[in-house]
Design a protein around this motif. Structure first.
Motif, short mmCIF file in Angstrom:
data_model
loop_
_atom_site.label_atom_id
_atom_site.label_comp_id
_atom_site.label_asym_id
_atom_site.label_seq_id
_atom_site.Cartn_x
_atom_site.Cartn_y
_atom_site.Cartn_z
N PHE A 123 20.14 -18.95 3.83
CA PHE A 123 21.53 -18.59 4.10
C PHE A 123 21.77 -18.25 5.57
O PHE A 123 22.79 -17.68 5.92
N GLY A 124 20.80 -18.60 6.42
CA GLY A 124 20.99 -18.43 7.85
C GLY A 124 20.37 -17.18 8.45
O GLY A 124 20.41 -17.00 9.67
N PHE A 125 19.80 -16.32 7.65
CA PHE A 125 19.14 -15.13 8.20
C PHE A 125 17.84 -15.54 8.87
O PHE A 125 17.14 -16.44 8.39
N LYS A 126 17.53 -14.91 9.98
CA LYS A 126 16.28 -15.18 10.68
C LYS A 126 15.80 -13.90 11.35
O LYS A 126 16.56 -12.92 11.46
N ALA A 127 14.56 -13.92 11.79
CA ALA A 127 14.01 -12.76 12.49
C ALA A 127 14.86 -12.48 13.72
O ALA A 127 15.44 -13.39 14.32
N LEU A 128 14.93 -11.23 14.10
CA LEU A 128 15.72 -10.84 15.26
C LEU A 128 15.19 -11.47 16.54
O LEU A 128 13.98 -11.49 16.77
N GLU A 129 16.08 -11.96 17.35
CA GLU A 129 15.70 -12.54 18.63
C GLU A 129 15.21 -11.47 19.60
O GLU A 129 14.32 -11.70 20.40
N HIS A 130 15.81 -10.31 19.53
CA HIS A 130 15.44 -9.19 20.41
C HIS A 130 15.24 -7.92 19.58
O HIS A 130 16.04 -6.98 19.65
N PRO A 131 14.15 -7.86 18.81
CA PRO A 131 13.95 -6.67 17.97
C PRO A 131 13.80 -5.39 18.79
O PRO A 131 14.08 -4.30 18.28
N ASP A 132 13.44 -5.53 20.05
CA ASP A 132 13.28 -4.36 20.91
C ASP A 132 14.61 -3.66 21.21
O ASP A 132 14.63 -2.54 21.72
N ARG A 133 15.72 -4.31 20.88
CA ARG A 133 17.03 -3.71 21.12
C ARG A 133 17.48 -2.80 19.99
O ARG A 133 18.45 -2.06 20.14
#
Length: 145
Positions: A123-133
């Motif tokens: 459904f379009g969910f993916k790992a965060l591009e910038h989890p450090d934020r």
């Protein structure tokens, strides 16, 4: 909003939700809310956009969005009872929830999962591009105190 398919009812009608059934699952069978008090479950239902799956008037699935209905939504407490899994009910529920009129045009949809990445990726969910934020305060075993 209500859809009936293969004998299952998918609904956003909060009046249909069985808080006792939701509490039982979350408090005894979930890894994320073990021991959660019934009062906490009821308050979470009262303050969220909730969805249920029903079979013969019995609650067999549940999910809720914590949302301002304008910019952000966080998906929580998603489950389908074990004996009803493998029938595509989670996918149908996700479709209903993501296309709900109150959740269109949001800037961000989020969730956390330990084991259902494959479902949500569809459904379009993916790992965060910038989890450090992102930051969090996590209170372990909050319901056991």
């Amino acid at each position: 909003m209500e859809i009936i398919e293969n004998g299952y009812i998918f609904s956003d009608d909060v009046q249909k939700i069985d808080p006792i059934s939701v509490h039982h699952y979350l408090s005894t069978q979930s890894y994320w809310a073990e021991g959660i008090p019934l009062e906490t479950v009821q308050k979470s239902i009262d303050n969220s956009l909730c969805f249920g799956i029903y079979k013969d008037t019995k609650q067999i699935g549940f999910a809720r969005w914590i949302t301002d209905k304008t910019t952000f939504a966080y998906l929580a407490d998603v489950y389908v009872l074990e004996e009803h899994r493998g029938l595509g009910l989670s996918k149908k529920l996700m479709s209903l929830m993501l296309f709900h009129p109150d959740l269109q045009g949001l800037r961000r949809y989020m969730l956390a999962t330990q084991d259902a990445h494959g479902l949500y990726a569809q459904f379009g969910f993916k790992a965060l591009e910038h989890p450090d934020r992102l930051m969090a305060i996590v209170v372990p075993k909050v319901y056991q105190q």
